[in-house]
Design an enzyme around this catalytic site. Structure first.
Site, PDB file in Angstrom:
ATOM      1  CB  ILE A 199      61.723  37.944 144.874  1.00  0.00           C
ATOM      2  CG1 ILE A 199      62.387  36.572 144.669  1.00  0.00           C
ATOM      3  CG2 ILE A 199      60.711  38.212 143.756  1.00  0.00           C
ATOM      4  CD1 ILE A 199      61.462  35.379 144.891  1.00  0.00           C
ATOM      5  CG  ASN A 216      62.476  40.441 160.259  1.00  0.00           C
ATOM      6  OD1 ASN A 216      62.938  40.224 159.145  1.00  0.00           O
ATOM      7  ND2 ASN A 216      62.025  39.471 161.038  1.00  0.00           N
ATOM      8  CG  ASN A 218      67.582  35.427 154.388  1.00  0.00           C
ATOM      9  OD1 ASN A 218      68.733  35.146 154.723  1.00  0.00           O
ATOM     10  ND2 ASN A 218      67.012  34.930 153.299  1.00  0.00           N
ATOM     11  CG  ASN A 239      58.823  34.637 160.023  1.00  0.00           C
ATOM     12  OD1 ASN A 239      58.784  35.649 160.715  1.00  0.00           O
ATOM     13  ND2 ASN A 239      59.292  34.641 158.792  1.00  0.00           N
ATOM     14  CB  SER A 258      56.423  28.182 146.085  1.00  0.00           C
ATOM     15  OG  SER A 258      57.334  27.219 145.652  1.00  0.00           O
ATOM     16  CE1 TYR A 262      58.956  28.955 151.697  1.00  0.00           C
ATOM     17  CE2 TYR A 262      59.029  27.206 150.061  1.00  0.00           C
ATOM     18  CZ  TYR A 262      58.957  28.548 150.378  1.00  0.00           C
ATOM     19  OH  TYR A 262      58.869  29.481 149.378  1.00  0.00           O
ATOM     20  CE  LYS A 304      55.941  30.807 150.318  1.00  0.00           C
ATOM     21  NZ  LYS A 304      55.867  32.226 150.683  1.00  0.00           N
ATOM     22  CG  LEU A 342      71.802  24.517 139.812  1.00  0.00           C
ATOM     23  CD1 LEU A 342      72.844  23.469 140.156  1.00  0.00           C
ATOM     24  CD2 LEU A 342      70.928  24.047 138.645  1.00  0.00           C
ATOM     25  NE  ARG A 357      63.511  21.499 140.748  1.00  0.00           N
ATOM     26  CZ  ARG A 357      63.587  20.162 140.721  1.00  0.00           C
ATOM     27  NH1 ARG A 357      63.282  19.506 139.610  1.00  0.00           N
ATOM     28  NH2 ARG A 357      63.945  19.482 141.794  1.00  0.00           N
TER      29      ARG A 357
HETATM   30  P1  NAD Z   1      64.444  36.544 150.949  1.00  0.00           P
HETATM   31  O1  NAD Z   1      64.738  35.793 152.196  1.00  0.00           O
HETATM   32  O2  NAD Z   1      65.561  37.080 150.166  1.00  0.00           O
HETATM   33  O3  NAD Z   1      63.436  37.743 151.276  1.00  0.00           O
HETATM   34  C1  NAD Z   1      62.468  37.657 152.293  1.00  0.00           C
HETATM   35  C2  NAD Z   1      62.600  38.902 153.155  1.00  0.00           C
HETATM   36  O4  NAD Z   1      61.587  38.858 154.173  1.00  0.00           O
HETATM   37  C3  NAD Z   1      63.950  39.002 153.862  1.00  0.00           C
HETATM   38  O5  NAD Z   1      64.509  40.281 153.601  1.00  0.00           O
HETATM   39  C4  NAD Z   1      63.612  38.841 155.349  1.00  0.00           C
HETATM   40  O6  NAD Z   1      64.469  39.595 156.168  1.00  0.00           O
HETATM   41  C5  NAD Z   1      62.174  39.315 155.380  1.00  0.00           C
HETATM   42  N1  NAD Z   1      61.352  38.742 156.479  1.00  0.00           N
HETATM   43  C6  NAD Z   1      61.201  37.437 156.820  1.00  0.00           C
HETATM   44  N2  NAD Z   1      60.371  37.329 157.848  1.00  0.00           N
HETATM   45  C7  NAD Z   1      59.975  38.590 158.197  1.00  0.00           C
HETATM   46  C8  NAD Z   1      59.113  39.126 159.188  1.00  0.00           C
HETATM   47  N3  NAD Z   1      58.513  38.346 160.099  1.00  0.00           N
HETATM   48  N4  NAD Z   1      58.918  40.468 159.235  1.00  0.00           N
HETATM   49  C9  NAD Z   1      59.538  41.272 158.334  1.00  0.00           C
HETATM   50  N5  NAD Z   1      60.370  40.826 157.384  1.00  0.00           N
HETATM   51  C10 NAD Z   1      60.592  39.492 157.312  1.00  0.00           C
HETATM   52  O7  NAD Z   1      63.518  35.572 150.060  1.00  0.00           O
HETATM   53  P2  NAD Z   1      63.096  35.684 148.521  1.00  0.00           P
HETATM   54  O8  NAD Z   1      63.820  34.653 147.776  1.00  0.00           O
HETATM   55  O9  NAD Z   1      63.146  37.091 148.089  1.00  0.00           O
HETATM   56  O10 NAD Z   1      61.600  35.191 148.621  1.00  0.00           O
HETATM   57  C11 NAD Z   1      60.522  36.093 148.749  1.00  0.00           C
HETATM   58  C12 NAD Z   1      59.218  35.323 148.839  1.00  0.00           C
HETATM   59  O11 NAD Z   1      59.080  34.500 147.679  1.00  0.00           O
HETATM   60  C13 NAD Z   1      59.122  34.386 150.035  1.00  0.00           C
HETATM   61  O12 NAD Z   1      57.787  34.399 150.498  1.00  0.00           O
HETATM   62  C14 NAD Z   1      59.433  33.039 149.441  1.00  0.00           C
HETATM   63  O13 NAD Z   1      58.846  31.990 150.169  1.00  0.00           O
HETATM   64  C15 NAD Z   1      58.814  33.173 148.068  1.00  0.00           C
HETATM   65  N6  NAD Z   1      59.411  32.268 147.067  1.00  0.00           N
HETATM   66  C16 NAD Z   1      60.754  32.289 146.869  1.00  0.00           C
HETATM   67  C17 NAD Z   1      61.319  31.427 145.946  1.00  0.00           C
HETATM   68  C18 NAD Z   1      62.814  31.397 145.750  1.00  0.00           C
HETATM   69  O14 NAD Z   1      63.313  30.399 145.240  1.00  0.00           O
HETATM   70  N7  NAD Z   1      63.549  32.432 146.100  1.00  0.00           N
HETATM   71  C19 NAD Z   1      60.498  30.566 145.203  1.00  0.00           C
HETATM   72  C20 NAD Z   1      59.120  30.597 145.423  1.00  0.00           C
HETATM   73  C21 NAD Z   1      58.570  31.461 146.366  1.00  0.00           C
HETATM   74  C1  WQD Z   2      67.352  22.995 141.418  1.00  0.00           C
HETATM   75  C2  WQD Z   2      67.904  21.726 140.808  1.00  0.00           C
HETATM   76  C3  WQD Z   2      68.600  20.060 142.399  1.00  0.00           C
HETATM   77  C4  WQD Z   2      72.012  22.266 144.014  1.00  0.00           C
HETATM   78  C5  WQD Z   2      63.742  25.038 145.799  1.00  0.00           C
HETATM   79  C6  WQD Z   2      62.581  24.864 146.736  1.00  0.00           C
HETATM   80  C7  WQD Z   2      61.324  25.385 146.117  1.00  0.00           C
HETATM   81  C8  WQD Z   2      61.492  26.813 145.619  1.00  0.00           C
HETATM   82  C9  WQD Z   2      62.721  26.990 144.817  1.00  0.00           C
HETATM   83  C10 WQD Z   2      60.638  28.338 147.260  1.00  0.00           C
HETATM   84  C11 WQD Z   2      67.418  20.472 141.528  1.00  0.00           C
HETATM   85  C12 WQD Z   2      69.764  20.545 141.578  1.00  0.00           C
HETATM   86  C13 WQD Z   2      70.893  21.898 143.296  1.00  0.00           C
HETATM   87  C14 WQD Z   2      73.236  21.574 143.788  1.00  0.00           C
HETATM   88  C15 WQD Z   2      72.137  20.231 142.121  1.00  0.00           C
HETATM   89  N1  WQD Z   2      61.598  27.746 146.708  1.00  0.00           N
HETATM   90  N2  WQD Z   2      70.946  20.898 142.364  1.00  0.00           N
HETATM   91  N3  WQD Z   2      73.248  20.577 142.835  1.00  0.00           N
HETATM   92  O1  WQD Z   2      64.879  22.277 144.712  1.00  0.00           O
HETATM   93  O2  WQD Z   2      63.871  23.105 142.550  1.00  0.00           O
HETATM   94  O3  WQD Z   2      63.451  24.340 144.610  1.00  0.00           O
HETATM   95  O4  WQD Z   2      63.859  26.419 145.485  1.00  0.00           O
HETATM   96  O5  WQD Z   2      59.458  28.225 147.143  1.00  0.00           O
HETATM   97  O6  WQD Z   2      60.319  25.282 147.075  1.00  0.00           O
HETATM   98  O7  WQD Z   2      62.451  23.476 147.028  1.00  0.00           O
HETATM   99  O8  WQD Z   2      65.711  24.420 143.626  1.00  0.00           O
HETATM  100  O9  WQD Z   2      67.923  25.418 143.212  1.00  0.00           O
HETATM  101  O10 WQD Z   2      67.649  23.797 145.149  1.00  0.00           O
HETATM  102  O11 WQD Z   2      67.564  22.943 142.820  1.00  0.00           O
HETATM  103  O12 WQD Z   2      72.201  19.310 141.283  1.00  0.00           O
HETATM  104  O13 WQD Z   2      74.263  21.835 144.423  1.00  0.00           O
HETATM  105  O14 WQD Z   2      69.319  21.725 140.954  1.00  0.00           O
HETATM  106  O15 WQD Z   2      68.669  18.678 142.597  1.00  0.00           O
HETATM  107  O16 WQD Z   2      67.210  19.506 140.552  1.00  0.00           O
HETATM  108  P1  WQD Z   2      64.481  23.406 143.870  1.00  0.00           P
HETATM  109  P2  WQD Z   2      67.281  24.213 143.774  1.00  0.00           P
END
Ligand code: NAD
Ligand code: WQD
Length: 341
Positions: free
Chosen positions: A13, A33, A36, A101, A125, A150, A154, A201, A232
């Site tokens: 993101i 860092n 990921n 972390n 989230s 996790y 949040k 997914l 979702r």
């Molecule tokens: P991502 O893992 O792709 O990006 C996170 C980045 O943070 C990575 O590049 C990682 O290397 C870096 N990082 C982690 N710990 C660090 C540290 N201690 N110091 C410096 N860098 C560090 O994840 P994303 O999907 O881009 O998510 C970004 C944010 O959004 C996160 O806070 C995540 O919890 C939140 N979020 C993500 C989702 C999702 O589904 N992707 C949903 C809701 C919230």
């Molecule tokens: C979506 C739907 C699964 C994989 C997670 C975190 C949440 C947030 C977003 C950070 C669900 C179904 C999935 C597969 C499937 N992250 N599924 N077969 O669980 O809504 O949310 O990511 O904040 O905190 O929990 O996302 O993409 O894992 O699943 O049927 O192989 O797809 O059951 O209904 P989820 P997801």
């Protein structure tokens, strides 16, 4: 020109948000860092915008280095804090890894800005709602007991931010509660890079379609939803990235009635797993193999957001639909496959 610190800016993101920031005229400095993400993302961003963002490799859990970095960058006016660990399942296995972390990085950053003006945007989230009693879920809905460490990071981070913003007159904080971010930039030069077998997914769908994985398992078709599969609120990552710009603009314009605000960031529309699979096939012309399997432990049955607050107060609204999300996710998967990313 305002200088914005994007923590986790080489991540999924974060990288899309850097592009939107640069396109909106902001100067960006990324701190990551690379736990990921890949350093190659900097070149990918440069290819899209023509501007190479400043980058500092830094672990935000390192307090002295974080304080020093912020001190040496007195022109940073805003922070978008993405850096965190995010794998729900892993957090159950390794809770301390997540608490350490996600909290140390947040606390070090907030400490580093003591005595300075800062606009702070936090990645929260929809996981904080658990299974909501009322749908669509509004920001006023009760936060349920977290189902994973996790999710707990949040919830607690939002409390830390609320209290810190109220205690420091110079901090303005907006917490964005993302629903399910998916998809990739239209250039297909940046996107999600899951490590190992994707748990989410959409990356599983694209990896299955390209032949890296076997058939998709739909986790349950006996839920109380129209087709029995879970529902979702999927949001295109580019729409999501734009919400961060809207949040910063609100802070910069001094429009916040409170020191800490929360916004749901989704489309306001729910899609089932089977609908997502159909949308992928329809928008890409690629056939998917899937089977119905048992429910996944801990899954929420259905959730989608009431996004009217973001629309009214941030002037932001998601524009892209599930088919756009699938098409762009697929283009990115094809790109990774060709370029051995
Ligand atoms: P991502 O893992 O792709 O990006 C996170 C980045 O943070 C990575 O590049 C990682 O290397 C870096 N990082 C982690 N710990 C660090 C540290 N201690 N110091 C410096 N860098 C560090 O994840 P994303 O999907 O881009 O998510 C970004 C944010 O959004 C996160 O806070 C995540 O919890 C939140 N979020 C993500 C989702 C999702 O589904 N992707 C949903 C809701 C919230
Ligand atoms: C979506 C739907 C699964 C994989 C997670 C975190 C949440 C947030 C977003 C950070 C669900 C179904 C999935 C597969 C499937 N992250 N599924 N077969 O669980 O809504 O949310 O990511 O904040 O905190 O929990 O996302 O993409 O894992 O699943 O049927 O192989 O797809 O059951 O209904 P989820 P997801």
């Amino acid at each position: 020109m305002s200088k914005i610190l994007v923590t986790g800016g080489t991540g999924y993101i974060g990288s899309h948000t850097v592009v939107e920031l640069q396109n909106s005229g902001y100067e960006v400095v990324i701190v990551d860092n690379l736990d990921n993400s890949s350093i190659k993302i900097l070149d990918q961003i440069t290819q899209i915008t023509g501007i190479k963002p400043d980058f500092q490799e830094l672990d935000l859990c390192d307090e002295p280095k974080t304080l020093e970095f912020i001190k040496n960058n007195p022109d940073i006016t805003g922070v978008i804090h993405f850096a965190a660990h995010k794998a729900v399942g892993e957090s159950v296995q390794l809770p301390l890894k997540y608490y350490r972390n996600n909290f140390f990085s947040l606390i070090n950053l907030l400490t580093a800005f003591a005595g300075r003006e800062v606009n702070f945007v936090f990645s929260s989230s929809c996981t904080v709602y658990g299974q909501p009693d009322v749908l669509p879920v509004t920001e006023e809905a009760p936060v349920k007991k977290a189902e994973s460490p996790y999710g707990n990071t949040k919830q607690i981070a939002e409390e830390v931010l609320f209290e810190t913003a109220n205690a420091n007159k110079n901090y303005r904080v907006i917490s964005l509660r993302y629903f399910n971010p998916v998809g990739a930039h239209e250039s297909a030069l940046i996107g999600e890079l899951p490590i190992g077998v994707p748990q989410n997914l959409v990356p599983f769908i694209t990896q299955s379609a390209i032949g890296k994985r076997g058939p998709i398992t739909v986790f349950g078709n006996d839920y109380n939803t129209p087709d029995g599969s879970c529902v979702r609120d999927y949001i295109h990552v580019v729409d999501l990235a734009k919400a961060h710009i809207a949040a910063l603009r609100r802070q910069e314009a001094g429009k916040m009635p409170a020191k800490f605000e929360i916004f749901n960031i989704g489309t306001g529309k729910g899609s089932s797993v089977l609908e997502v699979i159909n949308a992928f096939e329809k928008s890409t012309g690629v056939k998917l193999e899937y089977k119905i399997g048992p429910r996944r432990e801990g899954d929420i049955e259905k959730v989608w957001g009431d996004v009217s607050k973001a629309e009214k107060e941030l002037g932001w609204k998601a524009k892209l639909g599930v088919e756009d999300m699938m098409r762009s996710a697929w283009a990115w998967e094809e790109y990774i496959n060709k370029n051995l990313f």
